[in-house]
Design a protein around this motif. Sequence first.
Motif, PDB file in Angstrom:
ATOM      1  N   GLU A 196     -35.094  47.925  77.215  1.00 50.55           N
ATOM      2  CA  GLU A 196     -36.549  48.102  77.225  1.00 50.55           C
ATOM      3  C   GLU A 196     -37.139  47.676  78.570  1.00 50.55           C
ATOM      4  O   GLU A 196     -38.107  48.270  79.053  1.00 50.55           O
ATOM      5  CB  GLU A 196     -37.158  47.280  76.090  1.00 50.55           C
ATOM      6  N   GLU A 240     -43.382  47.314  66.277  1.00 49.80           N
ATOM      7  CA  GLU A 240     -43.597  46.515  67.484  1.00 49.80           C
ATOM      8  C   GLU A 240     -44.892  45.706  67.391  1.00 49.80           C
ATOM      9  O   GLU A 240     -44.905  44.495  67.645  1.00 49.80           O
ATOM     10  CB  GLU A 240     -43.635  47.425  68.710  1.00 49.80           C
ATOM     11  N   PHE A 283     -44.594  42.955  64.658  1.00 46.75           N
ATOM     12  CA  PHE A 283     -43.250  42.384  64.595  1.00 46.75           C
ATOM     13  C   PHE A 283     -43.247  40.934  64.083  1.00 46.75           C
ATOM     14  O   PHE A 283     -42.497  40.589  63.152  1.00 46.75           O
ATOM     15  CB  PHE A 283     -42.579  42.458  65.970  1.00 46.75           C
ATOM     16  N   TYR A 313     -37.720  48.025  67.744  1.00 44.89           N
ATOM     17  CA  TYR A 313     -38.273  46.862  67.052  1.00 44.89           C
ATOM     18  C   TYR A 313     -37.934  46.867  65.571  1.00 44.89           C
ATOM     19  O   TYR A 313     -37.879  45.801  64.938  1.00 44.89           O
ATOM     20  CB  TYR A 313     -39.782  46.776  67.278  1.00 44.89           C
TER      21      TYR A 313
END
Length: 752
Positions: free
Chosen positions: A94, A659, A662, A719
Amino acid sequence: MAKPNRLYENEPVPRTSPLSRTHYAVWISGGLADVALTRTFRNTEAHSIEGVLTFPLPIHAVLYELEARIDGRVLRAVTEAKGEARDTYEDAVEAGHTTILHEEVLRGIHQISLGQLHPGADIAVTARFAIALSAIDGIISLRVPTTVGDIYGRSNLFECDELVHSDAPQAATINATIDTGTLRVNGRPMVGVPEIISLNAPIDIVVEGWKPRELKGVAADGRHVSLKMTPAVAGESPLNMAVLVDCSGSMNEAWSNNASKTKFDVVRDALGGISRNIRTRDHVELWDFQDDAVRVGATPEEDWSEILAHMRTPGGGTEIGAAIMAAQAERKLQDVLLITDGKSHALPIQFLARSGTRFSVALIGDDSLEANVGHLAALTAGQVLVPVEQSHIASALKDLLGHLRHAPQRSSGPGVETLRGGMKVIARWKSSSSETMEQGNRAVAAYAASLMLTSLSDDEAARLAVTEGLVTHLTSLVLVDRDGVQRKAPPQMVKLPLYSPVQSSRCAMMNYRARASTTFSAGPSTPKVSRYHDLAAVMDWHELDEREPFAVSEDDVADHRDARLPAAAEKLDIEPHILQLWILAEISKQDETAAEEVQHRVLEGLKPAVRTEIAEAGLEILEAAKLRTARQREKDNFRPQLIAKPNSAVLLARRIPWEEQFELLIEGDISGLGDDVAEAVQRLADHPDMLATANGVGRSPVATVLGLLARIVKCEDLYAGKAETELWKKMPMESWLYLTNEGTMLLCKLAP
């Protein structure tokens, strides 16, 4: 039926494969092979890619080192707990760093992921693994699998992790050396010059002039390790065992590219050669299995040669687990010997490992899969022998019977003593000294450490694996290039295929008893409607109709044992083959006038009352067979991820902002989700079946549902993968396996 593991047509494929070169360097010393496998990846695309390659390794291979050469620099991977390594990899990708992750996705199946391979990048990745040689009747050998054929059933893996293959040719170079003796690689002498090999067949190395000797290495804690392998000797105890022979459709494939016999032919001949090794005090049952399992006979009540004469010809699927449980239901068995190509996921490994039976395997064919059956053998202290040539199978079976006359060995003191692949392996540890270590000492220490893992708890095994740098089901190797080029754009994922096994491009003969044969290609074999429809298609109705006087026997009907046939025929007071012939004629008569005539002639020979009853019984059996086929097709086509028409569970999982939410989600908090999404998750969590599942694995119902939803979209969302890891952190392996299998199916069933 075998599940086709070929690349799907709608998957993006780069113009050229990122895998540009493969090289094996093998060093053999004293019974241990140290293999350095170097793959060179090159990105010729205009964008970054993430290459993912899933591949087989020998079940007892120990991968202990990974390094990469990037822009002239050599970087070495570190070992981390599996979940942590995945987090490290995903975070680095990422962030735009070139990152490599090597993990064991199933025992005997490994995966290497190379993220952020930038345009123009050229990276050589070397993985080192150690594996003991095998001994079969004095023949010392090593098999390194390079590909796998189509596999029956479904695994617990998702689409992005599955073994896949394609017909695109792939080759490699190999160089092998040995301290004493000479080597043959794939039948050719190894003379120090690298050989070119095709990767559509395994690498088979045979050692001549080999002599056992003690090897020495140094453990990570500084202790000195000694390792010695010697061919095992036979025991003397009587046998109490079942021999289960794979009679599925894949056993009708050729053993290898240049073999004239099928796998089944080779096995049947070899079984005939072990009669002298079965003693009067032995209880040895013979079973054959495909869609179902049949007890063919047992010694000493019956003669072994007569038992073999009643084995079925190959056809159908590979229901290994059901066959084992059928044999165990008949009698308490000390041992089960599986003779199979192993190409099946229909095997509840953890459940069977707790049954108290020791499982051993003779693996058949060049496209065999050691992973599942080998894992079961490893968990129960059984043996796995992989004959590198078809002429070795008879010797392998004789050796296995001899090994099974030993009780399972228990280690004591500061060491391990076990049997692996026909070798007696002894590892010992002692405090450090001034002794000089030799080449390969890392391999010695790593292999010795792997022998200890099964006797340790998960926490202890993970600590040892991290200390020694091993890839296991608990640990992975990860490498991050933090000093190289950095690109933050998400890479395009490319699934790299293996080269399709040579058998998959050949047709094999499926022989029916005393009659003409038909051909089929390796690969998907589920009937379009039912097995009866397939069998009806190969009947010669005109020949039967022209018989005068009219008479039929069992040999006139294609060999297909349906458990319903004998019981139904007994009620009608007719022979099973008469009922089967009526069913086949019923299928064919719409297109074949001769089939209708044969059906009439069959009825003429029956009592008036039976003529009506046979139709009712036959149609009931046929409908049951059609239903079973439909269920089997549904099972084999089950795709929990990347499916063309997502089910409700997948659609729900995609609506969760993994995400953004999360931190809340990993705590089981769904308050930040939209009302409709939160309500759907809560309804799933409140279902009685989900409540029972959550209670069984020690997680809250909401956390259990979130973990399952995260799992089914983790290949799409980084995620989601992280959330699954956090939600299921420190979960016992048995609970994790239960959730990935039964839990996923329950979720898909209950999803609104």
